[in-house]
Motif scaffolding. Structure first.
Motif, short mmCIF file in Angstrom:
data_model
loop_
_atom_site.label_atom_id
_atom_site.label_comp_id
_atom_site.label_asym_id
_atom_site.label_seq_id
_atom_site.Cartn_x
_atom_site.Cartn_y
_atom_site.Cartn_z
N ASP A 64 15.84 -34.81 17.92
CA ASP A 64 14.96 -33.69 17.60
C ASP A 64 15.69 -32.77 16.62
O ASP A 64 16.77 -32.27 16.92
CB ASP A 64 14.60 -32.93 18.87
CG ASP A 64 13.78 -31.68 18.61
OD1 ASP A 64 13.30 -31.49 17.46
OD2 ASP A 64 13.59 -30.89 19.54
N PRO A 65 15.14 -32.54 15.42
CA PRO A 65 15.84 -31.72 14.43
C PRO A 65 16.08 -30.28 14.89
O PRO A 65 16.96 -29.60 14.38
CB PRO A 65 14.95 -31.76 13.19
CG PRO A 65 13.68 -32.38 13.60
CD PRO A 65 13.88 -33.06 14.91
N GLU A 66 15.32 -29.79 15.86
CA GLU A 66 15.49 -28.43 16.35
C GLU A 66 16.35 -28.37 17.62
O GLU A 66 16.45 -27.33 18.26
CB GLU A 66 14.13 -27.79 16.59
CG GLU A 66 13.34 -27.65 15.30
CD GLU A 66 12.00 -26.98 15.51
OE1 GLU A 66 11.82 -26.28 16.52
OE2 GLU A 66 11.13 -27.16 14.65
N CYS A 67 16.96 -29.47 17.97
CA CYS A 67 17.78 -29.56 19.19
C CYS A 67 19.06 -28.76 19.02
O CYS A 67 19.70 -28.81 17.97
CB CYS A 67 18.10 -31.03 19.46
SG CYS A 67 19.11 -31.31 20.90
N GLU A 68 19.43 -28.04 20.08
CA GLU A 68 20.69 -27.31 20.05
C GLU A 68 21.79 -28.27 20.50
O GLU A 68 21.90 -28.62 21.65
CB GLU A 68 20.65 -26.06 20.92
CG GLU A 68 20.73 -26.26 22.41
CD GLU A 68 19.48 -26.84 23.08
OE1 GLU A 68 19.59 -27.24 24.25
OE2 GLU A 68 18.42 -26.91 22.46
N THR A 82 12.39 -33.16 23.86
CA THR A 82 11.10 -33.07 23.20
C THR A 82 10.43 -34.44 23.11
O THR A 82 11.06 -35.47 23.32
CB THR A 82 11.24 -32.47 21.79
OG1 THR A 82 12.13 -33.28 21.04
CG2 THR A 82 11.76 -31.05 21.85
N SER A 85 11.68 -38.43 21.59
CA SER A 85 13.04 -38.20 21.12
C SER A 85 14.06 -38.69 22.14
O SER A 85 13.73 -39.10 23.24
CB SER A 85 13.26 -36.72 20.80
OG SER A 85 13.24 -35.95 21.97
#
Length: 104
Positions: A64-68, A82, A85
């Protein structure tokens, strides 16, 4: 049961401390341990990081590109993955004082 219509998520634990092979000197081979969390559903899924598997985990791969990806996650906490993913966590070793040796 992966073919079931309601099966959307899967968690896999790879235990690097239980590798059955030994090196040339006969010492047990030990590697890193990973927890892989797969979510094939289009909605987010929450996983609980089993505390019996380790106290501290760090995300090493997240699709997920927004994963921390930074920071640690404690065993026993819930972690979202998400839709569609994958997240891979690496078990963190306990801190040992300088000069400490491990027993085999």
């Amino acid at each position: 049961d992966w073919g079931r219509e309601d099966a959307h998520a899967l968690g896999v634990f790879l235990n690097g401390e239980k590798i059955p092979n030994h090196d040339r000197e006969g010492n047990p081979i030990e590697g890193a341990s990973f927890l892989m969390l797969f979510n094939a559903h289009h909605e987010p899924v929450e996983f609980e990081i089993p505390s019996v598997l380790g106290e501290a985990w760090a995300t090493v791969i997240c699709t997920d590109p927004e994963c921390e990806a930074e920071g640690a996650h404690e065993g026993g906490t819930r972690l979202g993955v998400t839709g569609r993913s994958l997240r891979i966590l690496r078990r963190q070793r306990k801190w040992a004082p300088a000069g400490a040796t491990r027993r085999r």
